[in-house]
Each structure stands twice: as C-alpha cells, then as structure tokens.
Design an enzyme around this catalytic site. Structure first.
Site, PDB file in Angstrom:
ATOM      1  N   THR A   1     -22.093  31.094 -21.405  1.00  0.00           N
ATOM      2  CA  THR A   1     -22.180  30.812 -22.799  1.00  0.00           C
ATOM      3  C   THR A   1     -21.763  29.412 -22.937  1.00  0.00           C
ATOM      4  OG1 THR A   1     -20.190  31.703 -23.555  1.00  0.00           O
ATOM      5  CG2 THR A   1     -21.803  33.235 -23.040  1.00  0.00           C
TER       6      THR A   1
ATOM      7  N   ASP B   1     -20.598  30.130 -29.941  1.00  0.00           N
ATOM      8  CA  ASP B   1     -19.495  29.298 -30.474  1.00  0.00           C
ATOM      9  C   ASP B   1     -18.430  30.555 -31.048  1.00  0.00           C
ATOM     10  OD1 ASP B   1     -17.677  28.457 -32.294  1.00  0.00           O
ATOM     11  OD2 ASP B   1     -19.090  26.681 -33.119  1.00  0.00           O
TER      12      ASP B   1
ATOM     13  N   ASN C   1     -12.303  31.711 -22.337  1.00  0.00           N
ATOM     14  CA  ASN C   1     -11.802  30.628 -21.556  1.00  0.00           C
ATOM     15  C   ASN C   1     -11.765  29.458 -22.625  1.00  0.00           C
ATOM     16  OD1 ASN C   1     -11.874  28.084 -19.656  1.00  0.00           O
ATOM     17  ND2 ASN C   1     -13.568  27.672 -20.485  1.00  0.00           N
TER      18      ASN C   1
ATOM     19  N   SER D   1      -4.713  31.246 -20.875  1.00  0.00           N
ATOM     20  CA  SER D   1      -3.618  30.690 -21.544  1.00  0.00           C
ATOM     21  C   SER D   1      -3.162  29.374 -21.135  1.00  0.00           C
ATOM     22  CB  SER D   1      -2.514  31.849 -21.226  1.00  0.00           C
ATOM     23  OG  SER D   1      -1.496  31.196 -21.964  1.00  0.00           O
TER      24      SER D   1
ATOM     25  N   TYR E   1      -0.561  24.113 -30.311  1.00  0.00           N
ATOM     26  CA  TYR E   1      -1.424  24.422 -29.210  1.00  0.00           C
ATOM     27  C   TYR E   1      -0.567  25.499 -28.332  1.00  0.00           C
ATOM     28  CZ  TYR E   1      -3.422  24.322 -24.529  1.00  0.00           C
ATOM     29  OH  TYR E   1      -4.263  24.742 -23.308  1.00  0.00           O
TER      30      TYR E   1
ATOM     31  N   LYS F   1      -1.363  29.656 -27.724  1.00  0.00           N
ATOM     32  CA  LYS F   1      -1.371  30.318 -26.406  1.00  0.00           C
ATOM     33  C   LYS F   1      -0.232  31.219 -26.291  1.00  0.00           C
ATOM     34  CE  LYS F   1      -4.785  27.616 -24.694  1.00  0.00           C
ATOM     35  NZ  LYS F   1      -5.926  28.223 -24.168  1.00  0.00           N
TER      36      LYS F   1
ATOM     37  N   THR G   1     -10.012  18.388 -16.041  1.00  0.00           N
ATOM     38  CA  THR G   1     -11.353  18.852 -16.932  1.00  0.00           C
ATOM     39  C   THR G   1     -11.490  17.743 -17.872  1.00  0.00           C
ATOM     40  OG1 THR G   1      -9.743  19.890 -18.409  1.00  0.00           O
ATOM     41  CG2 THR G   1     -10.372  21.353 -16.390  1.00  0.00           C
TER      42      THR G   1
HETATM   43  P1  NAP Z   1     -12.805  21.070 -21.157  1.00  0.00           P
HETATM   44  O1  NAP Z   1     -13.320  20.898 -19.916  1.00  0.00           O
HETATM   45  O2  NAP Z   1     -12.722  20.443 -22.362  1.00  0.00           O
HETATM   46  O3  NAP Z   1     -13.558  22.405 -21.707  1.00  0.00           O
HETATM   47  C1  NAP Z   1     -13.263  22.978 -23.021  1.00  0.00           C
HETATM   48  C2  NAP Z   1     -14.406  24.111 -23.208  1.00  0.00           C
HETATM   49  O4  NAP Z   1     -14.251  25.032 -24.254  1.00  0.00           O
HETATM   50  C3  NAP Z   1     -15.714  23.282 -23.384  1.00  0.00           C
HETATM   51  O5  NAP Z   1     -16.893  24.161 -22.777  1.00  0.00           O
HETATM   52  C4  NAP Z   1     -16.026  23.460 -24.731  1.00  0.00           C
HETATM   53  O6  NAP Z   1     -17.413  23.437 -25.264  1.00  0.00           O
HETATM   54  C5  NAP Z   1     -15.152  24.889 -24.891  1.00  0.00           C
HETATM   55  N1  NAP Z   1     -15.145  25.092 -26.535  1.00  0.00           N
HETATM   56  C6  NAP Z   1     -14.209  24.478 -27.294  1.00  0.00           C
HETATM   57  N2  NAP Z   1     -14.509  24.976 -28.596  1.00  0.00           N
HETATM   58  C7  NAP Z   1     -15.281  26.103 -28.463  1.00  0.00           C
HETATM   59  C8  NAP Z   1     -15.922  27.294 -29.463  1.00  0.00           C
HETATM   60  N3  NAP Z   1     -15.550  26.801 -30.765  1.00  0.00           N
HETATM   61  N4  NAP Z   1     -16.610  27.836 -29.082  1.00  0.00           N
HETATM   62  C9  NAP Z   1     -17.127  27.731 -27.638  1.00  0.00           C
HETATM   63  N5  NAP Z   1     -16.700  26.861 -26.688  1.00  0.00           N
HETATM   64  C10 NAP Z   1     -15.825  26.153 -27.066  1.00  0.00           C
HETATM   65  O7  NAP Z   1     -11.269  21.691 -20.854  1.00  0.00           O
HETATM   66  P2  NAP Z   1     -10.740  22.688 -20.001  1.00  0.00           P
HETATM   67  O8  NAP Z   1      -9.255  22.496 -19.496  1.00  0.00           O
HETATM   68  O9  NAP Z   1     -11.955  23.482 -18.930  1.00  0.00           O
HETATM   69  O10 NAP Z   1     -10.224  23.999 -21.053  1.00  0.00           O
HETATM   70  C11 NAP Z   1     -10.561  25.533 -20.886  1.00  0.00           C
HETATM   71  C12 NAP Z   1      -9.333  26.137 -21.321  1.00  0.00           C
HETATM   72  O11 NAP Z   1      -8.358  25.973 -20.341  1.00  0.00           O
HETATM   73  C13 NAP Z   1      -8.623  25.716 -22.579  1.00  0.00           C
HETATM   74  O12 NAP Z   1      -8.615  27.269 -23.152  1.00  0.00           O
HETATM   75  C14 NAP Z   1      -7.419  25.256 -22.485  1.00  0.00           C
HETATM   76  O13 NAP Z   1      -6.761  25.206 -23.432  1.00  0.00           O
HETATM   77  C15 NAP Z   1      -7.191  25.745 -21.114  1.00  0.00           C
HETATM   78  N6  NAP Z   1      -6.261  25.103 -20.503  1.00  0.00           N
HETATM   79  C16 NAP Z   1      -6.667  23.798 -19.870  1.00  0.00           C
HETATM   80  C17 NAP Z   1      -5.610  22.908 -19.121  1.00  0.00           C
HETATM   81  C18 NAP Z   1      -6.028  21.559 -18.360  1.00  0.00           C
HETATM   82  O14 NAP Z   1      -5.030  21.028 -17.965  1.00  0.00           O
HETATM   83  N7  NAP Z   1      -7.115  21.427 -18.358  1.00  0.00           N
HETATM   84  C19 NAP Z   1      -4.306  23.473 -18.998  1.00  0.00           C
HETATM   85  C20 NAP Z   1      -3.913  24.609 -19.411  1.00  0.00           C
HETATM   86  C21 NAP Z   1      -4.826  25.426 -20.266  1.00  0.00           C
HETATM   87  P3  NAP Z   1     -18.069  22.236 -25.816  1.00  0.00           P
HETATM   88  O15 NAP Z   1     -18.535  21.534 -24.758  1.00  0.00           O
HETATM   89  O16 NAP Z   1     -19.143  22.529 -26.657  1.00  0.00           O
HETATM   90  O17 NAP Z   1     -17.096  21.249 -26.695  1.00  0.00           O
END
Ligand code: NAP
Length: 288
Positions: free
Chosen positions: A40, A64, A91, A142, A156, A160, A191
């Site tokens: 998705t 979404d 996620n 988380s 944020y 979480k 990411t």
């Molecule tokens: P990312 O590459 O920016 O991915 C974020 C994803 O969330 C994208 O696929 C984005 O889709 C999607 N998204 C945002 N808003 C949405 C919505 N309303 N409906 C559906 N999809 C939506 O960053 P990521 O690090 O992989 O983030 C994924 C998760 O990991 C998040 O929950 C984040 O809080 C968590 N996290 C990340 C880190 C880190 O350092 N990277 C650390 C701890 C936790 P679009 O392409 O449409 O924007």
C-alpha cells in the site's frame, strides 16, 4: 502462486507506506522470500517496479492512513485477493521538528492523524479479521523516540509514546485470540525520513531556536549518514515475526541500544531515589 515457499508456510502481509524507506525495504524482503503482500502507498504508481517484479504475489492498493475508506477498501482487497491477513505492519509516518509551544492546533491534529490515529484505525479494522482467523501479528513502527523524549520532537515522541502504550495494552487484550503485537524501535536509519518526511512547524518562536532549529539542522545534516540500514532492519523484523516467541519490543541499531539503556537507567534512578515517597501514599490499612 509463488515457487519459493509452499502456500501454507507463506504469510500474507499488509504494509503501509511501501513507497520508500522501511516500508519499501520490508516489502521487497517479504516478497523475495516468497510471501504475499498487499503493498500500500498513497500513490500506488510508486509501487510499479515492485509489482512488475512480483506480479503474482504483490497486490498494489492506494492507502492513505488518514482515510477510513481507504483502510476498509485495502482490508477488503486483502481478503478478496489472499483470503487472510497474517501480518499488519503500521509503518507509515513522518516527522515534525518543533518545540511543543511552536505547533498549532491544526498541526497537532494533522500530525497525530497519520502517526497515531492511522495506525489505530488500521488495527481496529484488521483485528476482527485476525480474531476470526485465530491468529495474526500486528507490527507497529515506533521509534527510539517511543521510549526516549528528545527536545524539539515533543509531538513526534508523543505520537510514538501513544503507539507504545496502546500496543502494549493491546497485546494483553488479544493474546488469548492468538494475536501477537510487536513494537519496532529504530534509531537513525537511512530512509527518506530526515529528508522529505521531516517538516518544521509553520510558526517558530525565537526563544526555542536552540532546541528546534538546532534539532532540525542536526537531522538534515545527518541525512544520508544515518548508521542504520533499512534492508537489515527488514530482515530483523521478519526474524521477529517468524520467531515462536516474538518480542513485545525490538530496538534496532546500536544508537537505539545505548539510548534506551540510558532511559531505563534514568527511570530506575528516579524510582529508587523516590521509593520512600512513592510507597508513602498508600492508605495505612492497605494490604498491598
Ligand atoms: P520514509 O522513507 O520517509 O517513509 C515514510 C513512509 O510513510 C512513506 O512511504 C510515506 O508515503 C508514508 N506516509 C506518510 N504519510 C502517510 C499517509 N498519510 N498515509 C500513508 N502513507 C504515508 O521514512 P521511514 O524512515 O521509512 O519511515 C517509516 C516509519 O519509520 C515512520 O513511522 C517513522 O516514524 C519510523 N521511524 C523512522 C526512523 C528513521 O530514522 N528513518 C527511526 C525511527 C522510526 P509517501 O511516499 O506517500 O510520502
């Protein structure tokens, strides 16, 4: 039908936010090992390459997480296509760097809609399916920020921490139905999070510049340098899901390890130092 795994062993996954980052890495990993995926994304065209590589096991759906209609339609499609949902991965999420006083009411609600209420809605929609199946696993993304508060990330961290409390309680509610719940607590991973998924508040307050501006600068400078590898995180998540005894919490990254250890020591230090005050508030005739 996939050739790598037999139909019984292969799992059906529903993952939100498969366009990039953790969601994309996990999507690729589960498909590569022969599992089925309801992939998705807000923009399903982002999933084209995934679907072309795995046309028989990946089904793309627009989702979404702020839309209840999208969620219901996605769950219906998963059932119509694969007949079940074994693993739900909440996620999707993004970041907001701001001191609490800098964020508006609108920003607060919009932020929680995605980072917390989106996951809640998905859980509430998928739980009846898993209860009927008599099994299932909910994996909630988380963060280390789900256990540790960081200045400049109050909203944020709040989203979480909320996910952490809900997930921990939910695990106790659904254990007897054969449903497991796991929280993933990554540190900094490479990411799109520090780039396109990280915003600042619309209004800033000069007094908070040392907190919010400095924090935003730190995240932006770290973009591309984060120690965590999302592909390795995906393998770790799969390992947890396939374990007969999956953890309630899985921290990912050496930075997560040391930050969470420090948090636990801090909690214990306060608890020990204030122990007498803590236990002094019971009624004297209490049996506890
Ligand atoms: P990312 O590459 O920016 O991915 C974020 C994803 O969330 C994208 O696929 C984005 O889709 C999607 N998204 C945002 N808003 C949405 C919505 N309303 N409906 C559906 N999809 C939506 O960053 P990521 O690090 O992989 O983030 C994924 C998760 O990991 C998040 O929950 C984040 O809080 C968590 N996290 C990340 C880190 C880190 O350092 N990277 C650390 C701890 C936790 P679009 O392409 O449409 O924007």
């Amino acid at each position: 039908m996939n050739s790598n795994k037999n139909c019984v062993a292969a799992k059906v996954w529903l993952i939100t936010g498969c366009s990039s980052g953790f969601g994309r890495a996990l999507a690729e990993a589960v498909l590569k090992q022969g599992d089925y995926l309801l992939a998705t994304a807000r923009e399903p065209e982002q999933l084209q390459a995934l679907i072309e590589t795995y046309p028989e096991t990946a089904k793309p759906v627009r989702l979404d997480v702020t839309s209840s209609q999208d969620i219901q339609a996605a769950v219906d499609t998963a059932i119509a296509t694969f007949g079940r949902i074994d693993v739900l991965v909440n996620n999707a999420g993004h970041g907001l760097i701001a001191a609490l006083e800098e964020v508006s009411d609108v920003e607060i609600h919009q932020f929680f809609e995605t980072n917390f209420f989106g996951a809640l809605r998905l859980m509430c929609t998928v739980l009846p399916v898993m209860r009927q199946q008599g099994n299932g696993h909910i994996v909630n993304m988380s963060s280390t920020a789900g256990l540790v508060g960081f200045g400049g990330s109050s909203l944020y961290c709040g989203s979480k921490f909320a996910l952490e409390g809900t997930s921990e309680a939910l695990a106790k509610e659904v254990e007897s139905f054969g449903i497991k719940v796991t929280l993933i607590e990554p540190g900094a991973f490479r990411t799109d999070f520090n780039g396109r998924s990280l915003a600042a508040a619309e209004q800033s307050i000069d007094a908070y510049a040392p907190v919010s501006c400095a924090s935003l600068q730190w995240f932006k400078e770290m973009d591309g340098q984060q120690p965590g590898d999302p592909a390795k995180a995906a393998q770790a998540i799969i390992q947890a899901v396939e374990s007969p005894h999956p953890p309630m919490r899985l921290a990912l990254g050496s930075d997560a390890m040391s930050l969470i250890q420090k948090k636990l020591e801090w909690v214990k230090t306060d608890l020990d130092a204030w122990q007498q005050v803590t236990v002094s508030t019971d009624y004297t005739d209490s049996n506890n």
